[in-house]
Design an enzyme around this catalytic site. Sequence first.
Site, PDB file in Angstrom:
ATOM      1  N   PRO A   9       0.790  -1.228   0.000  1.00 45.05           N
ATOM      2  CG  PRO A   9      -0.889  -1.552   1.581  1.00 45.05           C
ATOM      3  CD  PRO A   9       0.407  -2.127   1.087  1.00 45.05           C
ATOM      4  CG  ASN A  10      -0.428   4.403   1.081  1.00 45.01           C
ATOM      5  OD1 ASN A  10      -1.356   4.858   0.429  1.00 45.01           O
ATOM      6  ND2 ASN A  10      -0.570   3.965   2.320  1.00 45.01           N
ATOM      7  NE  ARG A  17       3.515   7.226   2.085  1.00 44.17           N
ATOM      8  CZ  ARG A  17       3.668   6.046   2.623  1.00 44.17           C
ATOM      9  NH1 ARG A  17       4.147   5.044   1.926  1.00 44.17           N
ATOM     10  NH2 ARG A  17       3.315   5.854   3.876  1.00 44.17           N
ATOM     11  CE1 TYR A  22       8.179   5.725   3.291  1.00 46.43           C
ATOM     12  CE2 TYR A  22       6.971   7.798   3.341  1.00 46.43           C
ATOM     13  CZ  TYR A  22       7.233   6.550   3.864  1.00 46.43           C
ATOM     14  OH  TYR A  22       6.545   6.130   4.972  1.00 46.43           O
ATOM     15  CG  ASN A  73       8.494  -1.354   0.855  1.00 44.45           C
ATOM     16  OD1 ASN A  73       7.784  -1.400   1.853  1.00 44.45           O
ATOM     17  ND2 ASN A  73       9.188  -0.275   0.522  1.00 44.45           N
ATOM     18  CB  ALA A  76       0.950   0.404   6.502  1.00 39.27           C
ATOM     19  CD  GLU A  97      10.395  -6.791   6.690  1.00 39.69           C
ATOM     20  OE1 GLU A  97       9.716  -5.898   7.236  1.00 39.69           O
ATOM     21  OE2 GLU A  97      10.836  -7.774   7.306  1.00 39.69           O
ATOM     22  CG  HIS A  99      10.818  -1.627   5.455  1.00 39.24           C
ATOM     23  ND1 HIS A  99       9.453  -1.614   5.267  1.00 39.24           N
ATOM     24  CD2 HIS A  99      11.123  -2.799   6.048  1.00 39.24           C
ATOM     25  CE1 HIS A  99       8.947  -2.734   5.742  1.00 39.24           C
ATOM     26  NE2 HIS A  99       9.936  -3.483   6.203  1.00 39.24           N
ATOM     27  NE  ARG A 106       9.160   6.794   9.156  1.00 36.03           N
ATOM     28  CZ  ARG A 106       8.269   6.690   8.200  1.00 36.03           C
ATOM     29  NH1 ARG A 106       8.404   5.785   7.245  1.00 36.03           N
ATOM     30  NH2 ARG A 106       7.218   7.482   8.170  1.00 36.03           N
TER      31      ARG A 106
END
Length: 146
Positions: A9-10, A17, A22, A73, A76, A97, A99, A106
């Site tokens: 998502p996103n 964004r 990012y 990735n 969320a 994985e 990110h 964060r």
Amino acid sequence: MAYLVINGPNLNNLGRRDTSIYGSMTLRQIEEEIERRAAEMGREVLFFQSNHEGALIDYLQEHGPSSDGVVINPGALTHYSYALRDALEDTGAPVVEVHISDIHSREPFRRHSVIEDIARKQISGNGWKGYLEALEFLVEEESRGS
């Protein structure tokens, strides 16, 4: 066979964004860089992005078992999707994985990953280049016969 590069998502909004977190590259630009690196290594990659958990799971169920590995990735979904975690594990393929930001520095809710324990590696905070690092890791593992 091919390596799957999956974004949750996103991530379709990369480039617009919160660029301070990012970066300014779009998802398509990142995919072009991954494709270029894969070609240099003589490998094929397939890309998939969805804002829907079920679509990601369906894609993994269909393509994961016959893939060489999965770079993901999860966005969320990283923090709570046991269904996605199970689908990744069920592929039997090696998983890395990724990110773009450093999730460990964060907000507290972003620091926990339900994917991490089934992934061969987690790459966090290396920007878009983390995807290249993930692909290179999987290819190296494959060449070692891991």
